[in-house]
Design a protein around this motif. Sequence first.
Motif, PDB file in Angstrom:
ATOM      1  N   GLN A   1      12.496  -2.470   0.972  1.00 56.19           N
ATOM      2  CA  GLN A   1      11.239  -1.723   0.904  1.00 56.19           C
ATOM      3  C   GLN A   1      10.853  -1.265  -0.506  1.00 56.19           C
ATOM      4  N   PRO A   2      11.735  -0.661  -1.284  1.00 51.48           N
ATOM      5  CA  PRO A   2      11.320  -0.225  -2.632  1.00 51.48           C
ATOM      6  C   PRO A   2      10.823  -1.363  -3.516  1.00 51.48           C
TER       7      PRO A   2
ATOM      8  N   LEU B   1       7.333  -2.398  -2.214  1.00 51.65           N
ATOM      9  CA  LEU B   1       6.351  -1.372  -2.579  1.00 51.65           C
ATOM     10  C   LEU B   1       6.004  -1.422  -4.067  1.00 51.65           C
ATOM     11  N   GLU B   2       6.975  -1.679  -4.898  1.00 54.15           N
ATOM     12  CA  GLU B   2       6.708  -1.765  -6.336  1.00 54.15           C
ATOM     13  C   GLU B   2       5.778  -2.950  -6.632  1.00 54.15           C
TER      14      GLU B   2
ATOM     15  N   THR C   1       3.633  -4.410  -4.459  1.00 52.38           N
ATOM     16  CA  THR C   1       2.297  -4.183  -3.877  1.00 52.38           C
ATOM     17  C   THR C   1       1.537  -3.098  -4.626  1.00 52.38           C
ATOM     18  N   ARG C   2       2.252  -2.116  -5.146  1.00 51.05           N
ATOM     19  CA  ARG C   2       1.598  -1.026  -5.886  1.00 51.05           C
ATOM     20  C   ARG C   2       0.933  -1.549  -7.158  1.00 51.05           C
TER      21      ARG C   2
ATOM     22  N   GLN D   1      -3.934  -5.599  -2.767  1.00 54.62           N
ATOM     23  CA  GLN D   1      -4.534  -4.387  -2.205  1.00 54.62           C
ATOM     24  C   GLN D   1      -5.972  -4.642  -1.751  1.00 54.62           C
TER      25      GLN D   1
ATOM     26  N   ARG E   1      -2.480   2.451   5.579  1.00 54.99           N
ATOM     27  CA  ARG E   1      -1.576   1.428   5.029  1.00 54.99           C
ATOM     28  C   ARG E   1      -2.015   1.011   3.629  1.00 54.99           C
TER      29      ARG E   1
ATOM     30  N   LEU F   1       0.274   1.608   0.350  1.00 53.32           N
ATOM     31  CA  LEU F   1       0.759   0.507  -0.483  1.00 53.32           C
ATOM     32  C   LEU F   1       0.314   0.685  -1.937  1.00 53.32           C
TER      33      LEU F   1
ATOM     34  N   GLY G   1       2.463   3.346  -3.468  1.00 53.39           N
ATOM     35  CA  GLY G   1       3.905   3.130  -3.412  1.00 53.39           C
ATOM     36  C   GLY G   1       4.614   4.073  -2.462  1.00 53.39           C
TER      37      GLY G   1
ATOM     38  N   GLN H   1       6.532   5.291   0.808  1.00 51.10           N
ATOM     39  CA  GLN H   1       7.499   4.654   1.698  1.00 51.10           C
ATOM     40  C   GLN H   1       7.265   4.942   3.173  1.00 51.10           C
TER      41      GLN H   1
ATOM     42  N   ARG I   1       1.989   8.773   6.340  1.00 55.50           N
ATOM     43  CA  ARG I   1       1.354   8.060   5.220  1.00 55.50           C
ATOM     44  C   ARG I   1       0.168   8.854   4.677  1.00 55.50           C
TER      45      ARG I   1
END
Length: 165
Positions: free
Chosen positions: A5-6, A9-10, A12-13, A19, A66, A70, A73, A75, A82
């Motif tokens: 996940q991290p 997320l990095e 997608t961020r 996005q 969502r 995203l 970032g 989690q 969220r």
Amino acid sequence: FDALQPTILEHTRRNRIFQAFMASNAVRHHPPLGFFRNLVLIRGGQHDRTLDLKHTGIGPIVDIARVYALAAGVQAVNTRERLEAVQKAGALSAESAADLRDALEFISLIRLRHQARMIRQGQEANNFLEPGDLSSFERTHLKDAFAVVKSTQAVLADTYQTGRF
């Protein structure tokens, strides 16, 4: 999941194009609210003259949360969490996050009441509500909840220029 996940997320961020595609998807299902704040019902088929509370009410809120999560970032995977996290991260205003949480809670409550009523009547529960089953108060507040979703989708569409995708 916890290990992956991290990293995801990095990526997608930092990926504005990803996005934007997610935002485009998030604005695809419109709340069933017409130009003059009238409820827009399904026409024809098995669910004629009903509202789809899942796909046009709750779904868009989940998708909005969502995208913001995203982009920030965040989690959290629960929609309510969220929305709280993106507010704390500054990705969404406190007012918008609170309005979306309230809209999610109200639409979910209407959906659960509808499903419980169906089960009590010996029917299979679904997400398709006839507006006549609502009180005037509930209809008004459901319209308000849909208006919150619609306006937030407009902001999201503008931010990510979803018309380009």
